[in-house]
Every structure is written in structure tokens, then in C-alpha cells.
Design a protein around this motif. Structure first.
Motif, PDB file in Angstrom:
ATOM      1  N   MET A  87       0.863  -1.182   0.000  1.00  0.00           N
ATOM      2  CA  MET A  87       0.000   0.000   0.000  1.00  0.00           C
ATOM      3  C   MET A  87       0.896   1.226   0.000  1.00  0.00           C
ATOM      4  N   LYS A  88       0.655   2.162  -0.928  1.00  0.00           N
ATOM      5  CA  LYS A  88       1.338   3.441  -0.892  1.00  0.00           C
ATOM      6  C   LYS A  88       0.663   4.270   0.184  1.00  0.00           C
ATOM      7  N   ILE A  89       1.405   4.656   1.222  1.00  0.00           N
ATOM      8  CA  ILE A  89       0.820   5.338   2.380  1.00  0.00           C
ATOM      9  C   ILE A  89       0.451   6.774   2.020  1.00  0.00           C
ATOM     10  N   GLU A  90      -0.823   7.104   2.243  1.00  0.00           N
ATOM     11  CA  GLU A  90      -1.318   8.459   1.993  1.00  0.00           C
ATOM     12  C   GLU A  90      -1.877   9.090   3.254  1.00  0.00           C
ATOM     13  N   GLY A  91      -2.006   8.306   4.309  1.00  0.00           N
ATOM     14  CA  GLY A  91      -2.510   8.823   5.573  1.00  0.00           C
ATOM     15  C   GLY A  91      -2.320   7.810   6.674  1.00  0.00           C
ATOM     16  N   LEU A  92      -2.317   8.316   7.899  1.00  0.00           N
ATOM     17  CA  LEU A  92      -2.130   7.480   9.070  1.00  0.00           C
ATOM     18  C   LEU A  92      -2.953   8.077  10.192  1.00  0.00           C
ATOM     19  N   GLY A  93      -3.570   7.240  11.003  1.00  0.00           N
ATOM     20  CA  GLY A  93      -4.356   7.751  12.111  1.00  0.00           C
ATOM     21  C   GLY A  93      -4.452   6.746  13.235  1.00  0.00           C
ATOM     22  N   TYR A  94      -5.119   7.148  14.302  1.00  0.00           N
ATOM     23  CA  TYR A  94      -5.367   6.226  15.399  1.00  0.00           C
ATOM     24  C   TYR A  94      -6.730   6.500  15.994  1.00  0.00           C
ATOM     25  N   PHE A  95      -7.277   5.509  16.657  1.00  0.00           N
ATOM     26  CA  PHE A  95      -8.560   5.605  17.335  1.00  0.00           C
ATOM     27  C   PHE A  95      -8.326   5.049  18.735  1.00  0.00           C
ATOM     28  N   THR A 105      -3.277   3.597  -1.355  1.00  0.00           N
ATOM     29  CA  THR A 105      -3.694   2.891  -2.569  1.00  0.00           C
ATOM     30  C   THR A 105      -2.767   1.705  -2.780  1.00  0.00           C
ATOM     31  N   ASN A 106      -3.316   0.642  -3.372  1.00  0.00           N
ATOM     32  CA  ASN A 106      -2.483  -0.520  -3.652  1.00  0.00           C
ATOM     33  C   ASN A 106      -1.863  -0.392  -5.044  1.00  0.00           C
ATOM     34  N   GLY A 107      -1.126  -1.398  -5.459  1.00  0.00           N
ATOM     35  CA  GLY A 107      -0.433  -1.374  -6.748  1.00  0.00           C
ATOM     36  C   GLY A 107      -1.359  -1.205  -7.940  1.00  0.00           C
ATOM     37  N   ALA A 108      -2.614  -1.626  -7.813  1.00  0.00           N
ATOM     38  CA  ALA A 108      -3.584  -1.497  -8.900  1.00  0.00           C
ATOM     39  C   ALA A 108      -4.306  -0.151  -8.865  1.00  0.00           C
ATOM     40  N   GLY A 109      -3.990   0.687  -7.863  1.00  0.00           N
ATOM     41  CA  GLY A 109      -4.626   2.000  -7.756  1.00  0.00           C
ATOM     42  C   GLY A 109      -5.905   2.010  -6.940  1.00  0.00           C
ATOM     43  N   ALA A 110      -6.271   0.873  -6.338  1.00  0.00           N
ATOM     44  CA  ALA A 110      -7.498   0.814  -5.538  1.00  0.00           C
ATOM     45  C   ALA A 110      -7.255   1.436  -4.165  1.00  0.00           C
ATOM     46  N   LYS A 111      -8.276   2.163  -3.665  1.00  0.00           N
ATOM     47  CA  LYS A 111      -8.178   2.721  -2.318  1.00  0.00           C
ATOM     48  C   LYS A 111      -8.083   1.574  -1.319  1.00  0.00           C
ATOM     49  N   THR A 112      -7.202   1.753  -0.336  1.00  0.00           N
ATOM     50  CA  THR A 112      -7.034   0.722   0.678  1.00  0.00           C
ATOM     51  C   THR A 112      -6.968   1.366   2.059  1.00  0.00           C
ATOM     52  N   GLN A 113      -7.347   0.607   3.070  1.00  0.00           N
ATOM     53  CA  GLN A 113      -7.211   1.029   4.453  1.00  0.00           C
ATOM     54  C   GLN A 113      -6.898  -0.202   5.284  1.00  0.00           C
ATOM     55  N   LEU A 114      -5.861  -0.104   6.086  1.00  0.00           N
ATOM     56  CA  LEU A 114      -5.509  -1.165   7.012  1.00  0.00           C
ATOM     57  C   LEU A 114      -5.851  -0.679   8.407  1.00  0.00           C
ATOM     58  N   GLU A 136       7.444  15.409  -7.930  1.00  0.00           N
ATOM     59  CA  GLU A 136       8.183  15.125  -6.698  1.00  0.00           C
ATOM     60  C   GLU A 136       7.519  13.976  -5.948  1.00  0.00           C
ATOM     61  N   PRO A 137       8.311  13.185  -5.231  1.00  0.00           N
ATOM     62  CA  PRO A 137       7.701  12.127  -4.420  1.00  0.00           C
ATOM     63  C   PRO A 137       6.931  12.724  -3.252  1.00  0.00           C
ATOM     64  N   ASN A 138       5.879  12.051  -2.845  1.00  0.00           N
ATOM     65  CA  ASN A 138       5.082  12.473  -1.700  1.00  0.00           C
ATOM     66  C   ASN A 138       5.789  12.003  -0.432  1.00  0.00           C
ATOM     67  N   ARG A 139       6.147  12.927   0.437  1.00  0.00           N
ATOM     68  CA  ARG A 139       6.830  12.585   1.688  1.00  0.00           C
ATOM     69  C   ARG A 139       5.838  12.695   2.843  1.00  0.00           C
ATOM     70  N   ILE A 140       5.027  11.664   3.007  1.00  0.00           N
ATOM     71  CA  ILE A 140       3.972  11.632   4.011  1.00  0.00           C
ATOM     72  C   ILE A 140       4.521  11.723   5.429  1.00  0.00           C
TER      73      ILE A 140
END
Length: 156
Positions: A87-95, A105-114, A136-140
Motif C-alpha cells: 500500500m502506498k501510504i497516503e494517511g495514518l491515524g489512530y482511534f 492505494t495498492n499497486g492497482a490504484g485501488a483505495k485501501t485502508q488497514l 516530486e515524491p510524496n513525503r507523508i
């Protein structure tokens, strides 16, 4: 080697609750350091939920990993123990009190959440090629670390 430095009882108590990092590598690799921790990470761990504490440390590791990438790669999250891919990391959170979640997003471009319980925390950071049409690369990690410097809760 013994450290003969004299500390006050208040300093001893503070040193006991502050984060400690210890890493040894066989290669010349940058390691996170307690010397340059964001403001939120200098607070005692006892004041945080396991989810918030894991979230803050994951940000530190992502940021450190990104420092070692070239301009053609971004950080991705490899799934450990399964064949779900990367998964290309685009966000991180906690609950609170015990859930950490990754968005991307995964390699196929589908939205993913772990969504992961902190007791099951198992993260593999991988170098993933950035999109070809992306300048430029995204530096999350650096974006996430900015939140740890704020006075308010890093999750808001």
C-alpha cells in the motif's frame, strides 16, 4: 562504561518516562534519534493511549525511512503475513485506545485502508516508485511529523 553524571530526582523521574531509542545496524543507515523528537513525542508515554503512542512512533519511523529514499521513490507499507501486496501510504491515524489505521492505494490504484490493533502491530516499510507523471515524491512522514509539533493533539 559507567555514566557518573549526577542527576536530581526530578531529572531521574523525567528520564525514566521519556522515550528511548536504541538501534544498531551493519550498514551506514540513519536512525531515529531522541535528540530531534517532535514536541508531542517529548511528552511522557504514560499520558497517551497505546494507539497514540504507536501512531507517533510510526510517524518517526516513516519520516526516517523517507530520508533514505531517492527522488523516484516514496514510502509504501508491505503487508506482513499475507499476500495483499503493498500500500502506498497516503494517511495514518489512530482511534483511542488501541487502533492504528493506514490509508492509501495498492499497486492497482485501488483505495485501501488497514485497521490494526496495537497488539498486532506489524509494519514493513518499503520503497515504492512514485507515479511517473508526479514531479516530486510524496513525503507523508514529513507531513505527519508536522502535526506532532503542534500544541494540540496530533490527531486533529
Amino acid at each position: 562504561m559507567m555514566d557518573n553524571q549526577i542527576v536530581t530526582s526530578a531529572e531521574a523521574l523525567e528520564n525514566d518516562v521519556l522515550p528511548k531509542i536504541k538501534e544498531i545496524h551493519t550498514t551506514n543507515q540513519n536512525c531515529p534519534s531522541t535528540g530531534d523528537l517532535p514536541k508531542a513525542m517529548k511528552e511522557p508515554a504514560a499520558t497517551k493511549s497505546p494507539a497514540q503512542w504507536a501512531y507517533e512512533r510510526i510517524i518517526l519511523y516513516i519520516q526516517n525511512f523517507e530520508k533514505q529514499l531517492d527522488s523516484d521513490h516514496e514510502v509504501g507499507l508491505g503487508f506482513v503475513g499475507g499476500d495483499a501486496g503493498v500500500m502506498k501510504i497516503e494517511g495514518l491515524g489512530y482511534f483511542d485506545p488501541d487502533i492504528v489505521t493506514y490509508y492509501g492505494t495498492n499497486g492497482a490504484g485501488a483505495k485501501t485502508q488497514l485497521i490494526q490493533h496495537v497488539s498486532q502491530l506489524n509494519v514493513m516499510l518499503v520503497s515504492s516508485p512514485k507515479k511517473v507523471d508526479q514531479a516530486e515524491p510524496n513525503r507523508i512522514g514529513f507531513q505527519l511529523a508536522t502535526a506532532l509539533e503542534r500544541d494540540a493533539d496530533a490527531a486533529t
